[in-house]
Design an enzyme around this catalytic site. Structure first.
Site, short mmCIF file in Angstrom:
data_model
loop_
_atom_site.label_atom_id
_atom_site.label_comp_id
_atom_site.label_asym_id
_atom_site.label_seq_id
_atom_site.Cartn_x
_atom_site.Cartn_y
_atom_site.Cartn_z
N ASP A 1 3.49 -2.42 -4.57
CA ASP A 1 2.72 -1.61 -3.51
C ASP A 1 3.85 -0.75 -2.85
O ASP A 1 4.66 -1.18 -2.03
CB ASP A 1 2.20 -2.52 -2.56
CG ASP A 1 1.37 -1.69 -1.33
OD1 ASP A 1 1.65 -0.53 -1.30
OD2 ASP A 1 0.62 -2.25 -0.64
N TYR B 1 -6.59 12.54 4.16
CA TYR B 1 -5.82 12.52 2.69
C TYR B 1 -5.34 14.23 2.90
O TYR B 1 -4.40 13.99 2.32
CB TYR B 1 -7.55 12.67 1.69
CG TYR B 1 -6.86 12.76 -0.06
CD1 TYR B 1 -6.17 11.96 -0.39
CD2 TYR B 1 -7.07 14.24 -0.24
CE1 TYR B 1 -5.78 12.14 -1.66
CE2 TYR B 1 -6.63 14.48 -1.89
CZ TYR B 1 -5.98 13.44 -2.25
OH TYR B 1 -5.55 13.62 -3.74
N LYS C 1 -1.52 14.73 2.23
CA LYS C 1 -0.97 15.66 1.04
C LYS C 1 -0.32 16.89 1.50
O LYS C 1 0.67 17.44 0.95
CB LYS C 1 -2.29 16.10 0.25
CG LYS C 1 -2.95 14.91 -0.62
CD LYS C 1 -1.95 14.48 -1.57
CE LYS C 1 -2.19 12.85 -2.12
NZ LYS C 1 -1.16 12.60 -3.23
P1 NAP Z 1 -6.44 7.07 -9.82
O1 NAP Z 1 -7.04 7.38 -11.25
O2 NAP Z 1 -7.29 6.59 -8.87
O3 NAP Z 1 -4.95 6.55 -9.84
C1 NAP Z 1 -4.31 6.18 -8.88
C2 NAP Z 1 -3.11 5.62 -9.07
O4 NAP Z 1 -2.33 5.13 -7.90
C3 NAP Z 1 -3.33 4.14 -9.83
O5 NAP Z 1 -2.30 3.99 -10.64
C4 NAP Z 1 -2.94 3.18 -8.70
O6 NAP Z 1 -2.42 1.82 -8.98
C5 NAP Z 1 -1.79 3.80 -8.13
N1 NAP Z 1 -1.88 3.28 -6.64
C6 NAP Z 1 -2.79 3.27 -5.45
N2 NAP Z 1 -2.30 2.58 -4.56
C7 NAP Z 1 -1.09 2.14 -4.91
C8 NAP Z 1 -0.13 1.50 -4.18
N3 NAP Z 1 -0.16 0.99 -2.75
N4 NAP Z 1 1.01 1.16 -4.80
C9 NAP Z 1 1.36 1.60 -6.10
N5 NAP Z 1 0.42 2.23 -6.83
C10 NAP Z 1 -0.62 2.64 -6.20
O7 NAP Z 1 -6.13 8.67 -9.41
P2 NAP Z 1 -5.52 9.99 -9.78
O8 NAP Z 1 -6.49 10.86 -9.81
O9 NAP Z 1 -4.87 9.72 -11.20
O10 NAP Z 1 -4.51 10.21 -8.60
C11 NAP Z 1 -3.00 10.43 -8.87
C12 NAP Z 1 -2.45 11.33 -7.87
O11 NAP Z 1 -2.79 12.56 -7.93
C13 NAP Z 1 -2.82 11.06 -6.55
O12 NAP Z 1 -1.45 10.86 -5.57
C14 NAP Z 1 -4.03 11.78 -6.16
O13 NAP Z 1 -3.95 11.91 -4.64
C15 NAP Z 1 -3.54 12.85 -6.68
N6 NAP Z 1 -4.21 14.03 -7.07
C16 NAP Z 1 -5.53 13.76 -7.93
C17 NAP Z 1 -6.74 14.63 -7.81
C18 NAP Z 1 -7.95 14.37 -8.74
O14 NAP Z 1 -8.81 15.29 -8.52
N7 NAP Z 1 -7.74 13.56 -9.45
C19 NAP Z 1 -6.40 15.89 -7.24
C20 NAP Z 1 -5.23 16.25 -6.70
C21 NAP Z 1 -4.39 15.17 -6.30
P3 NAP Z 1 -3.61 0.57 -9.34
O15 NAP Z 1 -4.89 1.01 -9.73
O16 NAP Z 1 -2.72 -0.07 -10.24
O17 NAP Z 1 -3.54 0.03 -7.68
#
Ligand code: NAP
Length: 238
Positions: A54, A147, A151
């Protein structure tokens, strides 16, 4: 061989970043927190290691960095990707616990991992840190105040750290994705998604693989004179 440490790589954008770096010849260490099965499957596929930590917990982040160094001896690229987005609620309906959780993962996680990796990068004489921010950190989103705050904080963190580390040949950049189809958005109804996508000039959601290409570019020598930059990958959203 260069080594990538990527946080939150069990799925979504992190998984695609891990795949892209692996395809470009990197050793990759995959961090996860809850999605163990997916992380272990990916690690097996990429013939590498998955490490549960974590990132909001300094000691767990330290164990992750120490593990990476023990396996590969160096860390060339750190991608602070781990993130959470909930709750989506007006600020009056958020709690102190919500605040602590989201700041803990999105901001403190990046602080923890960067601080720990920088020691290694300083001794190596080079390194690259890439923080995954968001369009909402650039323009703000209603019902996502916490959020958006984290960011935006990552953007300030990126710009300040870039100045601090430039003399040590360590580049620090951020990628700010728009709407990317991942589990993070899976709770939204198709109607809501379609309506939102009408505001995206390119008229569609982005893919995690498209974000990964931007991260790979910033880590590459093609980006050798780029630091403190926020690269938008958002289909033209403003
Ligand atoms: P996601 O599919 O929900 O993946 C999130 C990842 O973060 C998972 O691998 C999760 O691991 C990990 N995570 C969460 N809490 C954690 C912790 N305490 N320690 C270690 N790992 C942790 O989301 P995503 O869309 O791929 O997002 C990835 C990044 O892109 C994030 O920072 C998000 O804010 C950013 N982002 C996403 C979008 C979008 O539209 N999807 C847009 C802008 C920015 P576990 O599942 O193993 O806990």
């Amino acid at each position: 061989m260069k080594t990538l440490l990527i946080t939150g790589a069990s799925k979504g954008i992190g998984e695609q970043i891990a795949r892209a770096f692996f395809a470009n010849g990197y050793n990759v260490v995959i961090n996860y927190n809850k999605s163990e099965e997916r992380a272990l499957k990916l690690a097996q596929e990429l013939n590498t290691f998955a490490f549960k930590a974590d990132v909001s917990d300094y000691n767990q982040a330290k164990a992750l960095v120490d593990f990476t160094c023990s396996k590969y001896g160096r860390i060339d690229v750190l991608v602070n990707n781990a993130g959470i987005a909930l709750p989506q609620a007006v600020i009056q309906d958020t709690t102190e616990n919500d605040f602590n959780n989201i700041v803990g993962v999105n901001l403190k996680g990046a602080y923890n991992c960067s601080k720990l990796v920088i020691d290694k990068m300083l001794s190596q004489g080079s390194g690259n840190i890439i923080n995954i921010s968001s369009i909402w950190g650039q323009v703000g989103a209603s019902c996502e105040v916490l959020y958006s705050m984290t960011k935006a904080g990552l953007i300030g963190f990126t710009k300040a750290l870039a100045k601090e580390l430039a003399p040590s040949n360590i580049r620090v950049n951020a990628v700010a994705p728009g709407f990317i189809s991942t589990d993070m958005n899976a709770h939204l109804s198709q109607d809501d998604v379609n309506e939102f996508l009408q505001s995206v000039p390119l008229g569609r959601a982005g893919s995690a693989a498209e974000v990964a290409k931007a991260v790979l570019f910033l880590a590459s020598d093609d980006a050798s004179y780029i630091t403190g930059h926020v690269l938008s990958v958002n289909g033209g959203l403003e």
